[in-house]
Design a protein around this motif. Structure first.
Motif, PDB file in Angstrom:
ATOM      1  N   GLU A   1       0.827  -1.200   0.000  1.00 16.99           N
ATOM      2  CA  GLU A   1       0.000   0.000   0.000  1.00 16.99           C
ATOM      3  C   GLU A   1       0.866   1.257   0.000  1.00 16.99           C
ATOM      4  N   GLY A   2       0.476   2.225  -0.791  1.00 16.75           N
ATOM      5  CA  GLY A   2       1.179   3.501  -0.806  1.00 16.75           C
ATOM      6  C   GLY A   2       2.270   3.615  -1.846  1.00 16.75           C
ATOM      7  N   LEU A   3       2.632   2.500  -2.476  1.00 16.92           N
ATOM      8  CA  LEU A   3       3.631   2.575  -3.541  1.00 16.92           C
ATOM      9  C   LEU A   3       3.002   3.194  -4.791  1.00 16.92           C
ATOM     10  N   PRO A   4       3.771   3.921  -5.576  1.00 14.55           N
ATOM     11  CA  PRO A   4       3.216   4.553  -6.779  1.00 14.55           C
ATOM     12  C   PRO A   4       2.613   3.518  -7.732  1.00 14.55           C
ATOM     13  N   PRO A   5       1.419   3.777  -8.263  1.00 13.25           N
ATOM     14  CA  PRO A   5       0.783   2.824  -9.187  1.00 13.25           C
ATOM     15  C   PRO A   5       1.640   2.493 -10.411  1.00 13.25           C
ATOM     16  N   CYS A   6       2.522   3.423 -10.809  1.00 11.16           N
ATOM     17  CA  CYS A   6       3.341   3.189 -12.004  1.00 11.16           C
ATOM     18  C   CYS A   6       4.332   2.037 -11.819  1.00 11.16           C
ATOM     19  N   LEU A   7       4.533   1.591 -10.570  1.00 12.45           N
ATOM     20  CA  LEU A   7       5.458   0.488 -10.326  1.00 12.45           C
ATOM     21  C   LEU A   7       4.820  -0.872 -10.612  1.00 12.45           C
ATOM     22  N   PHE A   8       3.525  -0.869 -10.910  1.00 15.99           N
ATOM     23  CA  PHE A   8       2.814  -2.123 -11.130  1.00 15.99           C
ATOM     24  C   PHE A   8       2.175  -2.136 -12.511  1.00 15.99           C
ATOM     25  N   ARG A   9       2.156  -3.330 -13.091  1.00 15.00           N
ATOM     26  CA  ARG A   9       1.575  -3.518 -14.408  1.00 15.00           C
ATOM     27  C   ARG A   9       0.094  -3.860 -14.265  1.00 15.00           C
ATOM     28  N   LYS A  10      -0.725  -3.367 -15.164  1.00 12.00           N
ATOM     29  CA  LYS A  10      -2.138  -3.709 -15.146  1.00 12.00           C
ATOM     30  C   LYS A  10      -2.307  -5.143 -15.621  1.00 12.00           C
ATOM     31  N   ALA A  11      -2.577  -6.022 -14.658  1.00 19.82           N
ATOM     32  CA  ALA A  11      -2.708  -7.440 -14.953  1.00 19.82           C
ATOM     33  C   ALA A  11      -3.847  -7.981 -14.095  1.00 19.82           C
ATOM     34  N   PRO A  12      -5.037  -8.145 -14.655  1.00 18.84           N
ATOM     35  CA  PRO A  12      -6.195  -8.583 -13.872  1.00 18.84           C
ATOM     36  C   PRO A  12      -5.919  -9.873 -13.104  1.00 18.84           C
ATOM     37  N   GLY A  13      -6.249  -9.845 -11.812  1.00 17.76           N
ATOM     38  CA  GLY A  13      -6.076 -11.024 -10.980  1.00 17.76           C
ATOM     39  C   GLY A  13      -4.654 -11.272 -10.517  1.00 17.76           C
ATOM     40  N   ARG A  14      -3.766 -10.339 -10.790  1.00 11.88           N
ATOM     41  CA  ARG A  14      -2.359 -10.516 -10.434  1.00 11.88           C
ATOM     42  C   ARG A  14      -1.794  -9.247  -9.819  1.00 11.88           C
ATOM     43  N   ILE A  15      -0.704  -9.404  -9.087  1.00 11.74           N
ATOM     44  CA  ILE A  15       0.134  -8.293  -8.647  1.00 11.74           C
ATOM     45  C   ILE A  15       1.466  -8.481  -9.360  1.00 11.74           C
ATOM     46  N   ALA A  16       1.764  -7.614 -10.319  1.00 11.59           N
ATOM     47  CA  ALA A  16       2.955  -7.775 -11.145  1.00 11.59           C
ATOM     48  C   ALA A  16       3.634  -6.428 -11.339  1.00 11.59           C
ATOM     49  N   LEU A  17       4.961  -6.443 -11.358  1.00 16.61           N
ATOM     50  CA  LEU A  17       5.719  -5.214 -11.502  1.00 16.61           C
ATOM     51  C   LEU A  17       5.756  -4.747 -12.955  1.00 16.61           C
ATOM     52  N   SER A  18       5.733  -3.435 -13.125  1.00 16.65           N
ATOM     53  CA  SER A  18       5.951  -2.829 -14.428  1.00 16.65           C
ATOM     54  C   SER A  18       7.452  -2.729 -14.696  1.00 16.65           C
ATOM     55  N   LYS A  19       7.819  -2.201 -15.851  1.00 13.60           N
ATOM     56  CA  LYS A  19       9.240  -1.969 -16.127  1.00 13.60           C
ATOM     57  C   LYS A  19       9.839  -1.035 -15.085  1.00 13.60           C
ATOM     58  N   GLN A  20       9.081   0.002 -14.706  1.00 13.52           N
ATOM     59  CA  GLN A  20       9.574   0.912 -13.664  1.00 13.52           C
ATOM     60  C   GLN A  20       9.741   0.185 -12.341  1.00 13.52           C
ATOM     61  N   GLY A  21       8.785  -0.700 -12.023  1.00 10.74           N
ATOM     62  CA  GLY A  21       8.868  -1.452 -10.780  1.00 10.74           C
ATOM     63  C   GLY A  21      10.059  -2.375 -10.724  1.00 10.74           C
ATOM     64  N   MET A  22      10.398  -2.969 -11.872  1.00 16.18           N
ATOM     65  CA  MET A  22      11.546  -3.865 -11.897  1.00 16.18           C
ATOM     66  C   MET A  22      12.849  -3.116 -11.651  1.00 16.18           C
ATOM     67  N   ARG A  23      12.877  -1.829 -11.969  1.00 12.43           N
ATOM     68  CA  ARG A  23      14.091  -1.040 -11.719  1.00 12.43           C
ATOM     69  C   ARG A  23      14.331  -0.820 -10.231  1.00 12.43           C
ATOM     70  N   VAL A  24      13.286  -0.916  -9.420  1.00 12.97           N
ATOM     71  CA  VAL A  24      13.419  -0.672  -7.969  1.00 12.97           C
ATOM     72  C   VAL A  24      12.911  -1.885  -7.194  1.00 12.97           C
ATOM     73  N   GLY A  25      13.093  -3.070  -7.787  1.00 14.94           N
ATOM     74  CA  GLY A  25      12.572  -4.289  -7.180  1.00 14.94           C
ATOM     75  C   GLY A  25      13.014  -4.510  -5.750  1.00 14.94           C
ATOM     76  N   ASN A  26      14.284  -4.265  -5.460  1.00 13.61           N
ATOM     77  CA  ASN A  26      14.779  -4.512  -4.100  1.00 13.61           C
ATOM     78  C   ASN A  26      14.015  -3.699  -3.063  1.00 13.61           C
ATOM     79  N   THR A  27      13.704  -2.453  -3.390  1.00 16.13           N
ATOM     80  CA  THR A  27      12.967  -1.600  -2.466  1.00 16.13           C
ATOM     81  C   THR A  27      11.565  -2.151  -2.215  1.00 16.13           C
ATOM     82  N   ILE A  28      10.942  -2.669  -3.257  1.00 13.02           N
ATOM     83  CA  ILE A  28       9.601  -3.233  -3.114  1.00 13.02           C
ATOM     84  C   ILE A  28       9.637  -4.502  -2.279  1.00 13.02           C
ATOM     85  N   TRP A  29      10.609  -5.381  -2.551  1.00  9.85           N
ATOM     86  CA  TRP A  29      10.675  -6.644  -1.822  1.00  9.85           C
ATOM     87  C   TRP A  29      10.932  -6.433  -0.340  1.00  9.85           C
ATOM     88  N   GLU A  30      11.685  -5.393   0.002  1.00 12.73           N
ATOM     89  CA  GLU A  30      11.961  -5.128   1.418  1.00 12.73           C
ATOM     90  C   GLU A  30      10.687  -4.914   2.219  1.00 12.73           C
TER      91      GLU A  30
END
Length: 381
Positions: A348-377
Protein backbone atom coordinates in the motif's frame (compact mmCIF):
# COMPACT_ATOMS: atom_id res chain seq x y z
CA UNK A 1 21.44 -41.10 -30.26
CA UNK A 2 24.16 -41.13 -27.64
CA UNK A 3 23.28 -43.24 -24.58
CA UNK A 4 19.77 -41.84 -24.49
CA UNK A 5 17.55 -43.66 -22.02
CA UNK A 6 14.21 -44.49 -23.65
CA UNK A 7 12.83 -46.77 -20.95
CA UNK A 8 9.22 -46.35 -19.90
CA UNK A 9 8.77 -43.47 -17.47
CA UNK A 10 7.64 -44.12 -13.92
CA UNK A 11 4.47 -42.33 -12.76
CA UNK A 12 6.17 -39.61 -10.75
CA UNK A 13 5.91 -35.82 -10.61
CA UNK A 14 8.54 -34.16 -12.80
CA UNK A 15 11.23 -32.01 -11.18
CA UNK A 16 14.17 -29.89 -12.29
CA UNK A 17 17.85 -30.76 -11.87
CA UNK A 18 20.87 -28.53 -11.38
CA UNK A 19 24.38 -30.00 -11.74
CA UNK A 20 27.28 -27.86 -10.51
CA UNK A 21 30.61 -28.34 -12.31
CA UNK A 22 33.09 -26.70 -9.88
CA UNK A 23 35.94 -25.90 -12.27
CA UNK A 24 37.26 -22.71 -13.85
CA UNK A 25 40.35 -21.93 -15.87
CA UNK A 26 40.95 -18.90 -13.66
CA UNK A 27 38.98 -17.10 -10.96
CA UNK A 28 37.29 -13.83 -11.95
CA UNK A 29 37.78 -11.13 -9.30
CA UNK A 30 34.04 -10.50 -8.86
CA UNK A 31 32.74 -14.08 -8.85
CA UNK A 32 31.45 -15.65 -5.62
CA UNK A 33 30.34 -18.97 -7.14
CA UNK A 34 32.34 -21.93 -5.89
CA UNK A 35 35.00 -23.18 -8.29
CA UNK A 36 38.61 -24.38 -8.35
CA UNK A 37 41.27 -24.62 -11.04
CA UNK A 38 41.35 -28.37 -11.76
CA UNK A 39 43.89 -31.03 -12.57
CA UNK A 40 42.87 -34.03 -14.71
CA UNK A 41 42.94 -36.19 -11.58
CA UNK A 42 40.52 -33.85 -9.80
CA UNK A 43 38.08 -33.95 -12.71
CA UNK A 44 38.03 -37.76 -12.66
CA UNK A 45 37.60 -37.82 -8.88
CA UNK A 46 34.78 -35.28 -9.08
CA UNK A 47 32.85 -37.34 -11.63
CA UNK A 48 33.22 -40.40 -9.40
CA UNK A 49 31.91 -38.42 -6.42
CA UNK A 50 29.02 -37.00 -8.45
CA UNK A 51 28.01 -40.53 -9.38
CA UNK A 52 28.12 -41.39 -5.69
CA UNK A 53 25.86 -38.48 -4.77
CA UNK A 54 23.37 -39.51 -7.44
CA UNK A 55 23.43 -42.96 -5.86
CA UNK A 56 22.03 -41.46 -2.65
CA UNK A 57 19.06 -40.14 -4.63
CA UNK A 58 18.30 -43.52 -6.15
CA UNK A 59 18.24 -45.10 -2.68
CA UNK A 60 15.82 -42.58 -1.22
CA UNK A 61 13.27 -42.09 -4.01
CA UNK A 62 11.89 -43.36 -7.29
CA UNK A 63 13.79 -42.62 -10.45
CA UNK A 64 13.43 -38.82 -10.85
CA UNK A 65 11.60 -37.59 -13.93
CA UNK A 66 13.08 -34.34 -15.21
CA UNK A 67 11.21 -31.48 -16.84
CA UNK A 68 14.40 -29.37 -17.03
CA UNK A 69 18.10 -29.86 -16.39
CA UNK A 70 20.76 -27.18 -16.08
CA UNK A 71 24.46 -28.00 -16.03
CA UNK A 72 26.34 -24.95 -14.76
CA UNK A 73 29.30 -23.88 -12.75
CA UNK A 74 32.02 -23.06 -12.79
CA UNK A 75 32.81 -23.78 -16.40
CA UNK A 76 31.28 -27.01 -17.72
CA UNK A 77 33.26 -26.62 -20.94
CA UNK A 78 36.45 -27.35 -19.00
CA UNK A 79 35.28 -30.97 -19.04
CA UNK A 80 36.76 -32.79 -22.00
CA UNK A 81 34.48 -34.57 -24.50
CA UNK A 82 35.47 -37.86 -22.82
CA UNK A 83 34.48 -36.41 -19.44
CA UNK A 84 31.17 -35.30 -20.94
CA UNK A 85 30.60 -38.80 -22.30
CA UNK A 86 30.93 -40.12 -18.77
CA UNK A 87 28.70 -37.41 -17.28
CA UNK A 88 25.99 -38.09 -19.85
CA UNK A 89 26.14 -41.82 -19.11
CA UNK A 90 25.76 -41.15 -15.38
CA UNK A 91 22.80 -38.81 -15.87
CA UNK A 92 21.04 -41.13 -18.31
CA UNK A 93 21.43 -44.06 -15.91
CA UNK A 94 19.92 -42.16 -12.97
CA UNK A 95 17.20 -39.91 -14.42
CA UNK A 96 14.30 -40.09 -16.84
CA UNK A 97 13.58 -37.10 -19.06
CA UNK A 98 10.27 -35.84 -20.33
CA UNK A 99 10.17 -35.84 -24.14
CA UNK A 100 9.85 -32.06 -23.96
CA UNK A 101 12.59 -31.62 -21.35
CA UNK A 102 14.67 -28.46 -21.60
CA UNK A 103 18.39 -29.15 -21.08
CA UNK A 104 20.77 -26.19 -20.73
CA UNK A 105 24.55 -26.18 -20.50
CA UNK A 106 26.67 -23.20 -19.51
CA UNK A 107 29.72 -22.53 -21.68
CA UNK A 108 32.52 -19.99 -21.86
CA UNK A 109 34.22 -18.64 -24.97
CA UNK A 110 37.77 -19.89 -25.06
CA UNK A 111 36.97 -23.34 -23.68
CA UNK A 112 33.94 -24.21 -25.83
CA UNK A 113 34.96 -26.65 -28.57
CA UNK A 114 33.13 -27.98 -31.61
CA UNK A 115 33.36 -31.43 -30.04
CA UNK A 116 31.32 -30.17 -27.07
CA UNK A 117 28.59 -28.88 -29.34
CA UNK A 118 28.46 -32.05 -31.42
CA UNK A 119 28.17 -34.17 -28.30
CA UNK A 120 25.46 -31.97 -26.77
CA UNK A 121 23.45 -31.86 -29.99
CA UNK A 122 23.64 -35.65 -30.17
CA UNK A 123 22.37 -35.91 -26.58
CA UNK A 124 19.50 -33.82 -25.21
CA UNK A 125 20.88 -30.29 -24.96
CA UNK A 126 18.47 -27.70 -26.32
CA UNK A 127 20.06 -24.43 -25.15
CA UNK A 128 23.55 -23.12 -24.41
CA UNK A 129 24.08 -20.24 -21.98
CA UNK A 130 27.28 -18.49 -23.05
CA UNK A 131 29.22 -16.34 -20.57
CA UNK A 132 30.04 -13.48 -22.93
CA UNK A 133 29.77 -10.70 -20.27
CA UNK A 134 30.78 -8.03 -22.82
CA UNK A 135 31.87 -7.63 -26.42
CA UNK A 136 34.15 -4.72 -25.52
CA UNK A 137 37.71 -5.94 -25.09
CA UNK A 138 38.51 -3.24 -22.54
CA UNK A 139 35.64 -4.52 -20.33
CA UNK A 140 36.79 -8.12 -20.67
CA UNK A 141 40.34 -7.14 -19.76
CA UNK A 142 39.15 -5.19 -16.70
CA UNK A 143 37.13 -8.22 -15.54
CA UNK A 144 40.00 -10.64 -16.01
CA UNK A 145 37.95 -12.78 -18.39
CA UNK A 146 39.99 -15.50 -20.20
CA UNK A 147 38.55 -14.66 -23.62
CA UNK A 148 38.23 -11.71 -25.99
CA UNK A 149 35.39 -10.43 -28.15
CA UNK A 150 36.57 -12.37 -31.21
CA UNK A 151 36.33 -15.67 -29.33
CA UNK A 152 32.91 -14.74 -28.01
CA UNK A 153 31.62 -13.98 -31.49
CA UNK A 154 33.06 -17.23 -32.83
CA UNK A 155 31.43 -19.22 -30.02
CA UNK A 156 28.04 -17.64 -30.66
CA UNK A 157 28.30 -18.47 -34.35
CA UNK A 158 29.27 -22.08 -33.58
CA UNK A 159 26.31 -22.54 -31.22
CA UNK A 160 23.82 -21.18 -33.72
CA UNK A 161 25.46 -23.20 -36.47
CA UNK A 162 24.66 -26.37 -34.53
CA UNK A 163 21.00 -25.41 -34.30
CA UNK A 164 21.05 -24.88 -30.53
CA UNK A 165 19.21 -22.07 -28.80
CA UNK A 166 21.65 -19.34 -27.75
CA UNK A 167 21.39 -17.53 -24.41
CA UNK A 168 23.97 -14.89 -23.50
CA UNK A 169 25.03 -13.61 -20.08
CA UNK A 170 26.13 -9.96 -19.84
CA UNK A 171 27.41 -7.73 -17.03
CA UNK A 172 26.95 -3.99 -16.55
CA UNK A 173 28.16 -1.47 -13.99
CA UNK A 174 31.80 -2.41 -14.75
CA UNK A 175 34.89 -0.25 -14.18
CA UNK A 176 34.87 2.66 -16.66
CA UNK A 177 32.17 0.93 -18.72
CA UNK A 178 30.63 3.12 -21.41
CA UNK A 179 26.95 3.20 -22.33
CA UNK A 180 27.87 3.30 -26.01
CA UNK A 181 29.87 0.08 -25.64
CA UNK A 182 26.97 -1.53 -23.76
CA UNK A 183 24.60 -0.59 -26.58
CA UNK A 184 27.03 -2.03 -29.12
CA UNK A 185 27.27 -5.29 -27.16
CA UNK A 186 23.48 -5.67 -27.01
CA UNK A 187 23.18 -5.01 -30.73
CA UNK A 188 25.89 -7.48 -31.70
CA UNK A 189 24.67 -10.39 -29.55
CA UNK A 190 21.22 -10.00 -31.12
CA UNK A 191 22.82 -9.87 -34.56
CA UNK A 192 24.50 -13.20 -33.74
CA UNK A 193 21.11 -14.78 -33.08
CA UNK A 194 20.77 -14.72 -29.28
CA UNK A 195 17.20 -15.66 -28.32
CA UNK A 196 17.68 -15.04 -24.62
CA UNK A 197 19.74 -12.56 -22.59
CA UNK A 198 20.50 -12.53 -18.87
CA UNK A 199 21.88 -9.15 -17.79
CA UNK A 200 23.34 -8.65 -14.33
CA UNK A 201 24.62 -5.60 -12.56
CA UNK A 202 28.07 -6.09 -11.07
CA UNK A 203 27.78 -6.94 -7.37
CA UNK A 204 30.77 -6.65 -5.04
CA UNK A 205 30.50 -9.90 -3.10
CA UNK A 206 32.14 -10.63 0.23
CA UNK A 207 35.05 -13.04 -0.09
CA UNK A 208 36.01 -11.94 -3.60
CA UNK A 209 39.01 -9.78 -4.58
CA UNK A 210 36.77 -6.98 -5.78
CA UNK A 211 34.63 -7.29 -2.68
CA UNK A 212 37.71 -6.69 -0.54
CA UNK A 213 39.29 -4.09 -2.82
CA UNK A 214 36.68 -2.48 -5.09
CA UNK A 215 37.94 -1.24 -8.43
CA UNK A 216 37.87 2.44 -9.21
CA UNK A 217 35.49 4.19 -11.61
CA UNK A 218 32.62 1.73 -11.36
CA UNK A 219 29.86 2.79 -13.74
CA UNK A 220 26.42 3.51 -12.26
CA UNK A 221 24.18 0.64 -13.31
CA UNK A 222 20.82 2.39 -13.68
CA UNK A 223 21.27 3.89 -17.18
CA UNK A 224 22.62 0.58 -18.52
CA UNK A 225 19.64 -1.35 -17.19
CA UNK A 226 17.14 1.21 -18.43
CA UNK A 227 18.70 1.24 -21.89
CA UNK A 228 18.53 -2.57 -22.03
CA UNK A 229 14.83 -2.48 -21.11
CA UNK A 230 14.13 0.01 -23.89
CA UNK A 231 16.36 -1.45 -26.59
CA UNK A 232 15.59 -5.13 -26.09
CA UNK A 233 11.85 -4.55 -26.07
CA UNK A 234 12.22 -2.53 -29.27
CA UNK A 235 13.99 -5.54 -30.81
CA UNK A 236 11.16 -7.90 -29.91
CA UNK A 237 12.45 -9.40 -26.66
CA UNK A 238 10.15 -9.73 -23.66
CA UNK A 239 11.39 -8.90 -20.17
CA UNK A 240 9.97 -11.87 -18.32
CA UNK A 241 12.09 -11.49 -15.16
CA UNK A 242 14.14 -8.80 -13.45
CA UNK A 243 17.36 -9.79 -15.27
CA UNK A 244 16.02 -11.91 -18.13
CA UNK A 245 14.84 -11.10 -21.64
CA UNK A 246 13.80 -13.49 -24.38
CA UNK A 247 12.05 -13.82 -27.69
CA UNK A 248 8.39 -14.85 -27.22
CA UNK A 249 8.13 -18.18 -25.37
CA UNK A 250 11.89 -18.70 -25.48
CA UNK A 251 12.38 -18.03 -21.80
CA UNK A 252 14.46 -20.40 -19.70
CA UNK A 253 11.96 -22.91 -18.29
CA UNK A 254 14.50 -24.09 -15.74
CA UNK A 255 14.79 -20.65 -14.17
CA UNK A 256 11.02 -20.17 -14.33
CA UNK A 257 10.76 -23.34 -12.22
CA UNK A 258 12.98 -21.70 -9.57
CA UNK A 259 10.93 -18.50 -9.55
CA UNK A 260 7.62 -20.35 -9.33
CA UNK A 261 8.75 -22.31 -6.26
CA UNK A 262 8.76 -25.67 -8.05
CA UNK A 263 10.87 -28.51 -6.57
CA UNK A 264 14.37 -29.06 -7.91
CA UNK A 265 17.33 -31.31 -7.22
CA UNK A 266 20.85 -29.94 -6.85
CA UNK A 267 23.97 -32.08 -7.13
CA UNK A 268 27.65 -31.21 -6.97
CA UNK A 269 29.66 -29.06 -4.54
CA UNK A 270 27.73 -25.95 -3.38
CA UNK A 271 24.55 -27.00 -5.24
CA UNK A 272 21.17 -26.18 -3.70
CA UNK A 273 17.96 -28.19 -3.77
CA UNK A 274 14.34 -27.63 -2.76
CA UNK A 275 11.54 -30.19 -2.39
CA UNK A 276 8.71 -27.72 -1.95
CA UNK A 277 9.19 -27.40 1.80
CA UNK A 278 12.82 -28.08 2.71
CA UNK A 279 15.79 -26.27 1.16
CA UNK A 280 19.21 -27.93 1.25
CA UNK A 281 22.72 -26.88 0.30
CA UNK A 282 25.80 -28.99 -0.37
CA UNK A 283 29.26 -28.32 1.03
CA UNK A 284 31.17 -25.77 -1.06
CA UNK A 285 34.48 -27.61 -0.95
CA UNK A 286 35.46 -30.24 -3.50
CA UNK A 287 37.77 -32.20 -1.20
CA UNK A 288 35.23 -32.39 1.60
CA UNK A 289 32.47 -33.20 -0.89
CA UNK A 290 34.48 -36.15 -2.17
CA UNK A 291 35.45 -37.30 1.33
CA UNK A 292 31.88 -37.32 2.61
CA UNK A 293 30.63 -39.34 -0.35
CA UNK A 294 33.50 -41.82 -0.03
CA UNK A 295 32.41 -42.33 3.60
CA UNK A 296 28.81 -42.92 2.54
CA UNK A 297 27.63 -39.59 3.95
CA UNK A 298 25.39 -37.18 2.10
CA UNK A 299 27.35 -33.98 1.30
CA UNK A 300 24.58 -31.73 2.70
CA UNK A 301 25.88 -28.83 4.77
CA UNK A 302 22.67 -26.88 5.20
CA UNK A 303 18.99 -27.70 5.55
CA UNK A 304 16.02 -25.56 6.51
CA UNK A 305 12.27 -25.95 6.48
CA UNK A 306 10.30 -23.08 4.95
CA UNK A 307 6.87 -22.66 6.49
CA UNK A 308 4.20 -20.11 7.16
CA UNK A 309 4.92 -16.44 6.62
CA UNK A 310 8.53 -17.04 5.66
CA UNK A 311 7.63 -19.42 2.85
CA UNK A 312 4.89 -17.08 1.67
CA UNK A 313 7.37 -14.18 1.69
CA UNK A 314 9.96 -16.04 -0.37
CA UNK A 315 7.42 -17.26 -2.91
CA UNK A 316 6.04 -13.71 -3.18
CA UNK A 317 9.45 -12.21 -3.86
CA UNK A 318 10.25 -14.90 -6.42
CA UNK A 319 6.92 -14.35 -8.17
CA UNK A 320 7.40 -10.58 -8.23
CA UNK A 321 10.70 -11.10 -10.02
CA UNK A 322 8.71 -12.28 -13.04
CA UNK A 323 6.30 -10.55 -15.40
CA UNK A 324 3.57 -12.98 -14.29
CA UNK A 325 3.76 -11.78 -10.70
CA UNK A 326 1.56 -13.07 -7.86
CA UNK A 327 -1.72 -14.76 -8.78
CA UNK A 328 -4.13 -13.37 -6.21
CA UNK A 329 -6.59 -16.29 -6.10
CA UNK A 330 -3.79 -18.84 -5.84
CA UNK A 331 -2.16 -16.82 -3.06
CA UNK A 332 -5.48 -16.72 -1.19
CA UNK A 333 -5.92 -20.46 -1.62
CA UNK A 334 -2.43 -21.22 -0.30
CA UNK A 335 -2.20 -18.70 2.52
CA UNK A 336 -5.68 -17.45 3.34
CA UNK A 337 -7.43 -14.10 3.37
CA UNK A 338 -5.44 -12.59 6.23
CA UNK A 339 -2.02 -13.20 4.67
CA UNK A 340 -3.30 -11.85 1.37
CA UNK A 341 -4.44 -8.72 3.19
CA UNK A 342 -1.01 -8.47 4.88
CA UNK A 343 0.64 -8.69 1.45
CA UNK A 344 -1.58 -6.00 -0.04
CA UNK A 345 -1.09 -3.78 3.03
CA UNK A 346 2.71 -4.12 2.64
CA UNK A 347 2.46 -2.73 -0.89
CA UNK A 348 0.00 0.00 0.00
CA UNK A 349 1.18 3.50 -0.81
CA UNK A 350 3.63 2.58 -3.54
CA UNK A 351 3.22 4.55 -6.78
CA UNK A 352 0.78 2.82 -9.19
CA UNK A 353 3.34 3.19 -12.00
CA UNK A 354 5.46 0.49 -10.33
CA UNK A 355 2.81 -2.12 -11.13
CA UNK A 356 1.58 -3.52 -14.41
CA UNK A 357 -2.14 -3.71 -15.15
CA UNK A 358 -2.71 -7.44 -14.95
CA UNK A 359 -6.19 -8.58 -13.87
CA UNK A 360 -6.08 -11.02 -10.98
CA UNK A 361 -2.36 -10.52 -10.43
CA UNK A 362 0.13 -8.29 -8.65
CA UNK A 363 2.95 -7.78 -11.14
CA UNK A 364 5.72 -5.21 -11.50
CA UNK A 365 5.95 -2.83 -14.43
CA UNK A 366 9.24 -1.97 -16.13
CA UNK A 367 9.57 0.91 -13.66
CA UNK A 368 8.87 -1.45 -10.78
CA UNK A 369 11.55 -3.87 -11.90
CA UNK A 370 14.09 -1.04 -11.72
CA UNK A 371 13.42 -0.67 -7.97
CA UNK A 372 12.57 -4.29 -7.18
CA UNK A 373 14.78 -4.51 -4.10
CA UNK A 374 12.97 -1.60 -2.47
CA UNK A 375 9.60 -3.23 -3.11
CA UNK A 376 10.67 -6.64 -1.82
CA UNK A 377 11.96 -5.13 1.42
CA UNK A 378 8.38 -4.20 2.25
CA UNK A 379 7.41 -7.88 2.24
CA UNK A 380 9.89 -9.00 4.93
CA UNK A 381 7.76 -10.70 7.64
Amino acid sequence: MRRRNNTRLEPTSPVSLYVHIPFCRSKCPYCAFYSVIPTPVEVTAFLEALEGEIGFLSKSSDRPLLRTAYIGGGTPTLLSPADWERLITVLESAFSFLPTAEVTVEANPGSLAREHLALWKDWRVSRVSLGVQSLQDEDLLAMGRPHDSRQALESMAEIKGKGLSLSVDLLFGLPAQKLQGWSDTLRRVLDEGAEHLSIYELTLEDGTPWGSHPPRDLAAGYPFYRWAQYYLEKKGLLQYEIASFSKPRRWCRHNVAYWSGAPFLGIGPSAWGYDGTVRTGNVADLERYRWLIEKGIRPTLFSERLEGKRRAFELSVLALRTRWGIRIQEYRRLWGDQMLKDLQDSLEGLPPCLFRKAPGRIALSKQGMRVGNTIWERLVP
